[in-house]
Design an enzyme around this catalytic site. Structure first.
Site, PDB file in Angstrom:
ATOM      1  N   TRP A  73      41.586 -15.162  59.870  1.00 26.62           N
ATOM      2  CA  TRP A  73      40.274 -15.672  60.284  1.00 26.62           C
ATOM      3  C   TRP A  73      39.407 -16.098  59.111  1.00 26.62           C
ATOM      4  O   TRP A  73      38.412 -16.805  59.304  1.00 26.62           O
ATOM      5  CB  TRP A  73      39.538 -14.607  61.092  1.00 26.62           C
ATOM      6  CG  TRP A  73      39.827 -14.646  62.553  1.00 26.62           C
ATOM      7  CD1 TRP A  73      41.051 -14.647  63.149  1.00 26.62           C
ATOM      8  CD2 TRP A  73      38.860 -14.680  63.617  1.00 26.62           C
ATOM      9  NE1 TRP A  73      40.911 -14.663  64.518  1.00 26.62           N
ATOM     10  CE2 TRP A  73      39.574 -14.680  64.830  1.00 26.62           C
ATOM     11  CE3 TRP A  73      37.468 -14.683  63.668  1.00 26.62           C
ATOM     12  CZ2 TRP A  73      38.943 -14.708  66.077  1.00 26.62           C
ATOM     13  CZ3 TRP A  73      36.848 -14.703  64.912  1.00 26.62           C
ATOM     14  CH2 TRP A  73      37.583 -14.723  66.093  1.00 26.62           C
ATOM     15  N   TYR A 125      48.193 -16.889  57.834  1.00 23.99           N
ATOM     16  CA  TYR A 125      47.387 -16.716  59.038  1.00 23.99           C
ATOM     17  C   TYR A 125      46.156 -15.852  58.757  1.00 23.99           C
ATOM     18  O   TYR A 125      46.242 -14.891  57.996  1.00 23.99           O
ATOM     19  CB  TYR A 125      48.219 -16.044  60.140  1.00 23.99           C
ATOM     20  CG  TYR A 125      47.400 -15.792  61.380  1.00 23.99           C
ATOM     21  CD1 TYR A 125      47.163 -16.825  62.272  1.00 23.99           C
ATOM     22  CD2 TYR A 125      46.806 -14.554  61.621  1.00 23.99           C
ATOM     23  CE1 TYR A 125      46.376 -16.618  63.393  1.00 23.99           C
ATOM     24  CE2 TYR A 125      46.023 -14.347  62.737  1.00 23.99           C
ATOM     25  CZ  TYR A 125      45.811 -15.386  63.621  1.00 23.99           C
ATOM     26  OH  TYR A 125      45.023 -15.187  64.713  1.00 23.99           O
TER      27      TYR A 125
END
Ligand SMILES: Nc1nc2c(c(=O)[nH]1)N[C@H]1C(S)=C(S)[C@@H](COP(=O)(O)OP(=O)(O)OC[C@H]3O[C@@H](n4cnc5c(=O)[nH]c(N)nc54)[C@H](O)[C@@H]3O)O[C@H]1N2
Ligand SMILES: Nc1nc2c(c(=O)[nH]1)N[C@H]1C(S)=C(S)[C@@H](COP(=O)(O)OP(=O)(O)OC[C@H]3O[C@@H](n4cnc5c(=O)[nH]c(N)nc54)[C@H](O)[C@@H]3O)O[C@H]1N2
Ligand SMILES: [Mo]
Length: 764
Positions: free
Chosen positions: A110, A108
């Site tokens: 950005w 996970y």
């Protein structure tokens, strides 16, 4: 010819100087550019960059766990060939011995903006071709919402965000925006996948000029920008559901809710109403009851109820509300409240979830599902709700509940991460550090010597976005940007694509992975495919060469007065919602049938795991909100973020009265602590934060001093609680944390090392 770089926090002009140095300027067309982004070049060239592949000394010796724990070991520099050989061999060994489900590549995070080099797409494509992997589902941002929204409004989260009433629609029609959790303007600086022009400030100002009034319900006054002149109501963290239930109570008792709306567009109101009135073995949700829980005066609650029912009102909820214990409830209850007000589907009212959480909420351009890197199929079905990572590592094979299903944690032997940092994003980091010791091997692609790199076995040095060509092609932003490479690869770093290509080569599927295309050919492919998709939306993209030369394309705005659920309101028979009833589900039979004790069939009040209504040892509520001067942990090593530190530590906001009680003064180094850990930070005394609450933003690079057992730099996730929102959503609950704070004494204060190790022998 100018070059441009698009990032999650905005688009910048890259100046190339004669001495070959580069610098950044704001993009002329962005009226609210982000200052901290100017630090990207400084960060991209600083000594904290990982210069070449490294392997942890103890791991290299044993090819697996060893006496020295991850995070405490030193690293040996390696050549690319050696490191890729060793990693490929390890992947193959793990696959053959334990099967693909033993590889966790849920990875996970950005990463950076850019369609082709999107790290998550690259890692997914690679592992799908390798036979699959145990994956993760949901986002840390709004996991509880992702799970509950389909049950109550029949829309997935992303469609819900795309449907939001536009700022234009609100500015002409809305009289009152009630902001649960505020609308912190600094959060609107970013959007995942890249931002062109920042629109949120303009949107807010337009509303203000159109006469809209704002009420900020939050523990933190500056969650509403000053220029909005909003009325501030302080609320105890995690008690919004109780406040909203009491507003519903007043509306039921006064008969002032919209019965026609409830009848025509919702199901399950009666069951909910009997709970509100205290007929389900619970206390009635009176203003007195809510006042005790929320600490808001009864008179204030009554006033608020009156305003809601006499004005065109938007119920706006921040995402933060649901990153908390039983985080499903405030969202469900906020939507229920909006149903009772009866303005869903109109231009001036309804509900919002995340106005100003990111730049894109409330925009008005055609959302085109642009082509992304083809990822193939994952043959492994094992997955975890994303925030259950520590549980997964601690309890292989154990079962757990999620959204009405019974699932099992996979038995993970190898972890691979690219483009995310669990030592930033995960809760209860001391627990994670322990669980992180269990897998045989941890491989990461990282840019900097942050905690993510320091707690790995094999480190591949990744490029920043400045060092590669890409497209900023974000379905949630109208500006498309040619991100042209403006810097050679730093030292011996590579793109994630090149790293996975190198591994695929050794594992026998290089040409399947690359399809024999290089970087620019892939970018051109993504453009050409997107051009075809755009046609279906009557958008005619220029050909690739023309676009690449020009550098920009702007997707036209279509419906400037977008209204959520307008067609449903106009004709609920013809445009039913995709819920079982076709209507908004104030009570849900589906959820009732799951028979959960932590999420009932209708919105309800649950005491949070930790809260100010029941203090045992730790009397202060910690809010770890999003940081002003960086994106999560990204650019913590750049100027704006470092300038904001106090004596090298992350600032913590403390109310004056709480500080005085503890003899804490401005700029003191303080220790925040609870049973989960200890953290040092720099004190800022403030009236903005309510008594009993402290604010330590998330994102200071995790810098544990393992001998003192103290985190030196101010990372709040040492203190936060790692329990799921409920057995429905299993989302993270970082905003539910009690702590104590004191002035740190001299034995407790050791130096912040995370930015200084750059010059030590350890990693150079
Ligand atoms: N206490 C607390 N914790 C929280 C939150 C909170 O509110 N409070 N918020 C949560 C939320 S909402 C989120 S979204 C998460 C965010 O958590 P993350 O997304 O994990 O945080 P970032 O710091 O953005 O991590 C991205 C990492 O990828 C690296 N990187 C950047 N670009 C690239 C690339 O191109 N390739 C590779 N290989 N690496 C790259 C960066 O160096 C960085 O280490 O945090 C969560 N954690
Ligand atoms: N500059 C910048 N902007 C960002 C990010 C970043 O790192 N930097 N991260 C982005 C990401 S990944 C996300 S998910 C979004 C998140 O967007 P949000 O979830 O909205 O952001 P937060 O900053 O966690 O919370 C906003 C405010 O909610 C308040 N709050 C917390 N708990 C409660 C509560 O129980 N009740 C009430 N009424 N208020 C509460 C806090 O005072 C906090 O300041 O932000 C995005 N925007
Ligand atoms: Mo997020």
């Amino acid at each position: 010819m100018s070059k441009y770089i698009s990032t999650h926090w905005g688009t910048y002009k890259v100046n190339q100087h004669q001495d070959k140095n580069i610098s950044l300027d704001y993009w002329e067309q962005d009226s609210s550019p982000t200052k901290f982004g100017l630090g990207l070049i400084e960060a991209a060239t600083d000594n904290l960059r990982i210069k070449q592949p490294y392997i942890r000394k103890g791991w290299l010796k044993n090819r697996g766990p060893c006496d020295v724990e991850r995070g405490k070991d030193i690293f040996i520099p390696m050549s690319w060939d050696e490191a890729l050989d060793i990693a490929a061999n390890e992947l193959l060994k793990t696959k053959n011995k334990y099967g693909n489900s033993s590889i966790y590549a849920g990875s996970y995070g950005w990463a950076s903006a850019g369609r082709f080099h999107h790290a998550k797409s690259q890692i997914n494509r690679f592992f799908n071709m390798f036979g699959g992997f145990s994956s993760s589902y949901q986002s840390y941002s709004y996991a509880a919402a992702q799970t509950i929204l389909p049950h109550i409004i029949g829309l997935d989260l992303y469609s819900t965000l795309d449907e939001h009433n536009s700022w234009n629609a609100l500015s002409e029609n809305c009289e009152l925006i009630v902001m649960f959790g505020g609308m912190p303007l600094k959060n609107s600086k970013v959007s995942s996948g890249g931002v062109g022009k920042h629109i949120t400030k303009k949107g807010m100002k337009k509303c203000l000029n159109g006469g809209t009034k704002f009420i900020n319900i939050s523990p933190l006054k500056n969650d509403s920008p000053q220029f909005l002149n909003s009325k501030h109501i302080s609320i105890r963290p995690n008690t919004d559901t109780a406040l909203m239930l009491s507003l519903a109570y007043i509306m039921i008792v006064n008969n002032s809710y919209d019965k026609d709306f409830i009848k025509k567009y919702t199901v399950g109101f009666d069951e909910f109403a009997s709970y509100v009135l205290g007929k389900k073995n619970n206390p009635p949700c009176t203003p007195e009851w809510a006042s005790n829980i929320t600490n808001i005066p009864i008179k204030e609650i009554n006033n608020l109820a009156k305003k809601l029912t006499t004005k065109k009102t938007m119920i706006s909820m921040s995402w933060s509300l649901q990153r908390a214990s039983r985080g499903e409830q405030p969202l469900w209850m906020g939507i229920t409240l909006a149903c009772m007000i009866g303005q869903i589907g109109t231009a001036g009212g309804g509900f919002g979830f995340g106005y100003s959480a990111v730049n894109s909420t409330g925009d008005t351009f055609t959302k085109v599902p642009w082509k992304s890197l083809p990822q193939g199929q994952n043959n492994i079905k094992d997955f975890i709700p994303v925030a259950r990572i520590t549980d997964m590592l601690e309890k292989p094979g154990e079962s757990f509940a999620y959204d009405g299903q019974k699932l099992k944690y996979p038995e993970v032997k190898l972890v691979y991460w690219a483009g995310g940092n669990p030592f930033h994003h995960h809760q209860d980091l001391n627990r994670l550090v322990k669980a992180w010791q269990k897998p045989n091997t941890i491989i990461v692609n990282e840019i900097w010597w942050n905690a993510q790199a320091r707690h790995a076995d094999i480190i591949f040095p990744a490029n920043t976005a400045l060092e590669r060509n890409d497209l900023m092609l974000n379905p949630r932003d109208p500006t498309i940007v040619a991100n042209k490479k403006s810097m050679e690869s730093f030292a011996d770093s590579k793109t994630d694509f090149e790293i996975f290509k190198g591994l695929a080569n050794r594992l026998g599927f290089e040409s399947a992975f690359t399809e024999n295309k290089n970087e620019i050919e892939w970018i051109e492919f993504l453009w050409d495919e997107s051009k075809k998709i755009a046609k279906k939306f009557k958008i005619n993209l220029p050909n690739f060469k023309e676009f690449w030369e020009k550098g920009f394309y702007e997707v036209p705005s279509m419906d400037t007065k977008k209204i959520m659920f307008e067609s449903f309101r106009n004709d609920p028979e013809k445009f039913p919602l995709k819920t079982p009833s076709g209507k908004i589900e104030i009570s849900s039979k589906t959820i009732e049938n799951f028979k959960l004790n932590d999420c009932l069939s209708h919105p309800s009040w649950f005491e949070p795991y930790e809260w100010l209504g029941k203090i045992n040892k730790y009397p202060l509520h910690l809010i770890s909100n999003q940081p002003t001067h960086r994106l999560h942990g990204q650019l913590d090593n750049a100027y704006e973020s470092r300038k904001s530190k106090i004596k090298d530590r992350e600032p913590v906001l403390i109310n004056l009265s709480d500080a005085h009680k503890r003899s804490i003064k401005n700029d003191d180094i303080v220790m925040l602590y609870n049973d989960r850990g200890k953290v040092l930070a720099g004190a800022i005394l403030s009236e903005d934060v309510m008594p009993g609450v402290v604010v330590l933003s998330t994102g200071a690079w995790f810098d544990p001093n393992y001998s003192l057992n103290i985190e030196m730099h101010g990372n709040p996730n040492v203190l936060t609680n790692d329990i799921g929102t409920s057995s429905l959503g299993q989302g993270p609950t970082s905003h539910t944390t009690l702590i104590e704070i004191k002035k740190a004494n001299s034995e407790e204060i050791a130096e912040v090392m995370i930015f200084k190790r750059r010059t030590s022998k350890e990693n150079t």
